[in-house]
Design a protein around this motif. Structure first.
Motif, short mmCIF file in Angstrom:
data_model
loop_
_atom_site.label_atom_id
_atom_site.label_comp_id
_atom_site.label_asym_id
_atom_site.label_seq_id
_atom_site.Cartn_x
_atom_site.Cartn_y
_atom_site.Cartn_z
N MET A 16 -24.73 -64.40 -27.75
CA MET A 16 -24.37 -64.91 -29.06
C MET A 16 -24.24 -66.42 -29.00
O MET A 16 -23.77 -66.96 -28.01
CB MET A 16 -23.05 -64.28 -29.52
CG MET A 16 -23.14 -62.78 -29.67
SD MET A 16 -21.53 -62.06 -30.03
CE MET A 16 -20.73 -62.29 -28.45
N ASP A 88 -11.76 -58.94 -31.41
CA ASP A 88 -12.56 -59.60 -30.38
C ASP A 88 -12.76 -61.05 -30.76
O ASP A 88 -12.47 -61.47 -31.88
CB ASP A 88 -13.89 -58.87 -30.15
CG ASP A 88 -14.74 -58.75 -31.39
OD1 ASP A 88 -14.87 -59.74 -32.14
OD2 ASP A 88 -15.29 -57.66 -31.64
N ALA A 90 -15.26 -64.75 -29.56
CA ALA A 90 -16.37 -65.29 -28.78
C ALA A 90 -15.84 -66.29 -27.76
O ALA A 90 -14.99 -67.13 -28.07
CB ALA A 90 -17.37 -65.98 -29.70
N THR A 102 -22.47 -67.35 -25.85
CA THR A 102 -21.11 -66.84 -25.77
C THR A 102 -21.12 -65.37 -25.40
O THR A 102 -22.13 -64.68 -25.53
CB THR A 102 -20.36 -67.02 -27.10
OG1 THR A 102 -21.05 -66.30 -28.13
CG2 THR A 102 -20.25 -68.48 -27.49
N ARG A 104 -18.67 -61.74 -25.89
CA ARG A 104 -17.63 -61.18 -26.75
C ARG A 104 -16.53 -60.56 -25.90
O ARG A 104 -16.77 -59.63 -25.15
CB ARG A 104 -18.23 -60.13 -27.69
CG ARG A 104 -17.19 -59.45 -28.59
CD ARG A 104 -17.85 -58.57 -29.62
NE ARG A 104 -18.73 -57.57 -29.02
CZ ARG A 104 -18.32 -56.44 -28.46
NH1 ARG A 104 -17.02 -56.17 -28.38
NH2 ARG A 104 -19.19 -55.58 -27.97
N ARG A 159 -14.66 -59.34 -18.72
CA ARG A 159 -16.04 -59.24 -19.19
C ARG A 159 -16.70 -57.93 -18.76
O ARG A 159 -16.65 -57.56 -17.59
CB ARG A 159 -16.87 -60.42 -18.68
CG ARG A 159 -16.37 -61.76 -19.17
CD ARG A 159 -17.21 -62.92 -18.71
NE ARG A 159 -16.70 -64.17 -19.25
CZ ARG A 159 -17.34 -65.33 -19.20
NH1 ARG A 159 -18.53 -65.41 -18.61
NH2 ARG A 159 -16.81 -66.42 -19.74
N SER A 164 -14.48 -55.34 -24.29
CA SER A 164 -15.35 -56.51 -24.21
C SER A 164 -16.81 -56.08 -24.23
O SER A 164 -17.14 -54.91 -24.04
CB SER A 164 -15.05 -57.31 -22.93
OG SER A 164 -13.79 -57.95 -23.02
N GLN A 165 -17.67 -57.03 -24.47
CA GLN A 165 -19.10 -56.74 -24.58
C GLN A 165 -19.57 -55.97 -23.36
O GLN A 165 -19.39 -56.41 -22.23
CB GLN A 165 -19.87 -58.05 -24.71
CG GLN A 165 -21.34 -57.87 -25.09
CD GLN A 165 -21.99 -59.19 -25.45
OE1 GLN A 165 -21.29 -60.13 -25.81
NE2 GLN A 165 -23.30 -59.25 -25.36
N ASP A 225 -11.75 -67.19 -20.31
CA ASP A 225 -11.68 -66.38 -21.53
C ASP A 225 -10.28 -66.39 -22.11
O ASP A 225 -10.10 -66.43 -23.34
CB ASP A 225 -12.12 -64.95 -21.23
CG ASP A 225 -13.59 -64.85 -20.84
OD1 ASP A 225 -14.34 -65.83 -21.06
OD2 ASP A 225 -13.99 -63.81 -20.30
#
Length: 517
Positions: A16, A88, A90, A102, A104, A159, A164-165, A225
């Protein structure tokens, strides 16, 4: 079969390009009165008040997720009025700018009806041990509420873990045999060699999938983060607690952003700077101690495992290792046992009979309840994101010959968890060797540390952390909890009250204090 490249598409993990959040507010430094000029009488400098964490000026887009979170984690109902909210935000993939875009990050906020609306939140990270959100949810449904009653707690998932993504880089069949440590997928009987081979395949798959940002899953990036969350909140100071592996993230935050810390708590921290073998033996020692504590309580309660519950569990592990529990492997049984013994849900004692009934049923040939427990506990700790983060954090795994030696030695020394723990040392053996993240060198902050006497995740590792804190010049105090489980604050009302008091006034308890089981 060997996999040499990940059969995935780049669309699974999108980059992103959203911008960073707003920066922190500026706050004036605390004034110190200086002695007057000339020969007149002077006053001693005043002692500055301890810094305090700030209430967020700009909140995340929180949405109620109480029911869905408790249901997905199978935690059962929470206390009356518990509110869990998900959001969430970025965060830059790399703050140094070497990789654009970025990632998430997922967050969970917990509060009770009595939680003051104007209290600064406590930020929680459990690193890669399990998702920070599940650690917080387990704490929230436990019998002790002092921590949540005093302030909201916000968990930030590392992460690729939890909310999280996600990362989806290991093919399903490879993931299965890697989790089983080769027991169900080996043509020969050398599990060490087999797991090392699967590690190589999984490493290639994940690093191919993640490039060019495969190197951004370490503790310092996780600290970045948390710093991004602080910026999004537009505050100057935060309170931070790191549990287990999350203590490594918290220490990285202290080194990189120590000026933005008001309070720091390290709960059951993993050993500092230790190699993979040292860390594994500390954890397996703690797991065996926790099992002994469980067995004592089980026997006292007249549980279904009979007069010697520990011997019954040991025998069941032998059956699993010999392939006599059907599809349930030794690694599966270890995952189920450690999942219960380390559950952040703070009511293990009241659930002793539940686990005993499941294990006794498996002894009788009814393996369905145990299989369900394995599925649940595996889902909590076995994502691709956890593989990437754990392997990134792992240091100096042993050679295959050393792992074979440890498998034999530990099987006798640690009869339930030893052999599996030795084989697990090969899971990250192919991941590129990493260096330990640098520790704080100048930390002008009182730090509260907790250690458990029977911790199945890290063992008793507080000593190495306190040594690092002393080197950095930080005042610190350690409290020991006499019970079994992980982390301490999820299980001990005494520990929760100690944290609450420390957050309020920055005063440390007496060093060497203890909380009862």
């Amino acid at each position: 079969m060997r996999w040499t490249r990940a059969a995935v598409t780049a669309a699974t993990l999108s980059i992103m390009l959203a911008g960073c959040g707003a920066g922190p507010s500026d706050r004036p430094a605390v004034a110190v009165e200086r002695p007057g000029a000339g020969g007149g009488q002077t006053e001693a400098p005043t002692t500055p008040e301890p810094a305090t964490a700030d209430v967020p000026q700009t909140e995340l887009a929180w949405a109620d997720c109480t029911a869905t979170t408790l249901e997905s984690l199978e935690l059962g109902p929470g206390p009356a009025g518990l509110v869990l909210e998900c959001a969430d935000f970025a965060t830059p993939i790399d703050t140094a700018g070497t990789v654009l875009g970025t990632f998430r990050a997922g967050a969970l906020r917990a509060r009770l009806p009595q939680t003051p609306p104007d209290a600064a939140p406590l930020v929680l990270t459990s690193g890669a041990d399990r998702s920070s959100a599940s650690t917080l949810a387990g704490l929230a449904v436990g019998p002790d509420s002092a921590l949540l009653a005093a302030q909201p707690v916000v968990a930030v998932d590392r992460r690729g873990i939890g909310a999280s993504q996600p990362i989806d880089c290991i093919p399903a069949q490879l993931r299965s045999v890697l989790h089983d440590l080769g027991q169900t997928g080996v043509g020969g009987d050398d599990q060490v060699e087999a797991v090392a081979g699967y590690s190589q395949d999984a490493t290639i798959a994940c690093r191919d999938f993640l490039q060019p940002y495969e190197g951004t899953f370490d503790a310092p990036h996780a600290a970045d983060d948390i710093e991004q969350l602080r910026k999004q909140w537009q505050v100057d100071k935060i309170n931070l607690i790191g549990t287990g592996n999350g203590a490594k993230v918290a220490l990285s935050y202290a080194r990189r952003y120590g000026d933005h810390l008001a309070r720091l708590v390290l709960d059951s921290p993993e050993p500092v700077g230790a190699d993979a073998t040292t860390m594994a033996e500390a954890a397996v020692t703690g797991a065996e101690a926790a099992l002994t504590a469980f067995a004592q309580r089980c026997r006292a309660a007249g549980c279904a495992l009979g007069d010697d519950p520990r011997a019954a569990v040991t025998a069941l592990m032998g059956e699993a290792a010999a392939g006599e529990l059907g599809t349930i492997t030794a690694a599966d049984l270890s995952t189920a046992l450690i999942g219960f013994l380390s559950s952040p849900r703070g009511d293990q004692a009241s659930r002793v009979n539940t686990l005993a009934d499941i294990l006794a049923a498996a002894e009788r040939g009814d393996r369905g309840p145990l299989a369900a427990l394995v599925t649940r506990e595996t889902a909590a700790i076995d994502s691709d994101g956890e593989f990437v983060n754990r392997c990134t954090d792992s240091r100096l795994p042993p050679t295959q010959d050393k792992a074979r030696e440890l498998a034999e030695t530990w099987a006798g020394k640690y009869p339930v968890f030893g052999r599996v723990a030795a084989l697990e040392l090969m899971v990250c053996s192919a991941w590129p060797v990493s260096t330990a993240p640098p520790l704080p060198t100048d930390l002008d902050l009182p730090v509260l540390v907790f250690a458990g006497v029977a911790d199945p995740v890290v063992g008793g590792a507080g000593g190495s952390v306190t040594g690092a804190l002393g080197t950095a010049g930080a005042r610190h105090a350690t409290m020991t909890w006499q019970g079994w489980g992980h982390p301490v604050v999820a299980h001990s009302g005494c520990a929760q009250q100690a944290v609450t008091d420390y957050l309020a006034d920055a005063e440390l308890p007496a060093d060497g204090g203890a909380c009862p089981a």
